[in-house]
Design a protein around this motif. Structure first.
Motif, PDB file in Angstrom:
ATOM      1  N   UNK A  89       0.830  -1.203   0.000  1.00  0.00           N
ATOM      2  CA  UNK A  89       0.000   0.000   0.000  1.00  0.00           C
ATOM      3  C   UNK A  89       0.863   1.251   0.000  1.00  0.00           C
ATOM      4  N   UNK A  90       0.497   2.202  -0.866  1.00  0.00           N
ATOM      5  CA  UNK A  90       1.255   3.450  -0.970  1.00  0.00           C
ATOM      6  C   UNK A  90       0.672   4.567  -0.123  1.00  0.00           C
TER       7      UNK A  90
ATOM      8  N   UNK B 135      -6.573   1.886   2.967  1.00  0.00           N
ATOM      9  CA  UNK B 135      -5.277   1.594   2.374  1.00  0.00           C
ATOM     10  C   UNK B 135      -5.399   1.652   0.851  1.00  0.00           C
ATOM     11  N   UNK B 136      -4.489   2.400   0.216  1.00  0.00           N
ATOM     12  CA  UNK B 136      -4.456   2.464  -1.247  1.00  0.00           C
ATOM     13  C   UNK B 136      -3.437   1.447  -1.748  1.00  0.00           C
ATOM     14  N   UNK B 137      -3.900   0.525  -2.577  1.00  0.00           N
ATOM     15  CA  UNK B 137      -3.038  -0.503  -3.151  1.00  0.00           C
ATOM     16  C   UNK B 137      -2.195   0.115  -4.268  1.00  0.00           C
TER      17      UNK B 137
ATOM     18  N   UNK C  62      -6.605   0.735  -6.130  1.00  0.00           N
ATOM     19  CA  UNK C  62      -7.821   0.461  -5.361  1.00  0.00           C
ATOM     20  C   UNK C  62      -7.677   1.047  -3.960  1.00  0.00           C
ATOM     21  N   UNK C  63      -8.792   1.542  -3.434  1.00  0.00           N
ATOM     22  CA  UNK C  63      -8.849   1.982  -2.052  1.00  0.00           C
ATOM     23  C   UNK C  63      -9.627   0.930  -1.278  1.00  0.00           C
TER      24      UNK C  63
ATOM     25  N   UNK D 106      -1.887  12.147  -4.866  1.00  0.00           N
ATOM     26  CA  UNK D 106      -0.529  12.131  -4.320  1.00  0.00           C
ATOM     27  C   UNK D 106      -0.520  12.044  -2.801  1.00  0.00           C
ATOM     28  N   UNK D 107      -1.653  12.256  -2.180  1.00  0.00           N
ATOM     29  CA  UNK D 107      -1.764  12.140  -0.720  1.00  0.00           C
ATOM     30  C   UNK D 107      -3.225  11.859  -0.374  1.00  0.00           C
TER      31      UNK D 107
END
Length: 166
Positions: A61-62, A80-82, A87-88, A113-114
């Protein structure tokens, strides 16, 4: 008061509130080298109890956010962003320091970006999500009581001049 050392080994530190149901605020941390997610339970006097591993594979996750109770079941949750798919995912907490099955709640989030959750910005007692796009636009993603999203609203511009939003 120092409550620990070695915190530079974490790539994320989240404050989800009371994650394990003991009425004390807790911390979740992602270990940079392993992708493990650790629960640091609050001790009620400003310190932390020994950590407990509550997940693995979290380096996939990023972005991580701790919105509080996003799904309305009374337990703290994590978004969590994959990295690979954008995907969120909603990781619902079970209220006892563990997880219920994850739920995909969005796609296309790699355009941001955030991502963060400041709590309830709209006054409806449901935590909201803020996200910054590559152009510096700050978007409000408000949730519905049924767990969906309201149409996003741009709430600011020029946010790309900041390294991070919390």
């Amino acid at each position: 008061m120092r409550i620990g050392t070695g915190w530079n080994g974490f790539s994320a530190i989240l404050a989800p509130g009371d994650f394990n149901g003991d009425q004390r605020p807790d911390l979740l941390t992602r270990e940079r080298s392993t992708g493990y997610l650790w629960l640091y339970r609050g001790n009620g006097t400003g310190g932390l109890l020994p950590r407990v591993r509550v997940g693995s594979g979290w380096n996939a996750f990023s972005a991580l956010a701790a919105p509080g109770d996003l799904n309305g079941d009374g337990a703290a949750d994590v978004l969590a962003r994959e990295s690979r798919t954008g995907y969120l995912w909603l990781y619902p907490g079970n209220g006892r320091g563990g997880w219920l099955p994850r739920v995909r709640v969005g796609t296309g989030w790699n355009a941001m970006t955030a991502i963060m959750s400041p709590g309830d910005l709209t006054g409806d007692r449901i935590p909201d999500v803020l996200a910054r796009d590559r152009y510096g636009n700050l978007w409000l993603y408000a949730r519905t009581p049924a767990g969906g999203w309201l149409p996003r609203v741009r709430v600011g511009t020029g946010w790309n001049g900041l390294d991070a939003i919390f």
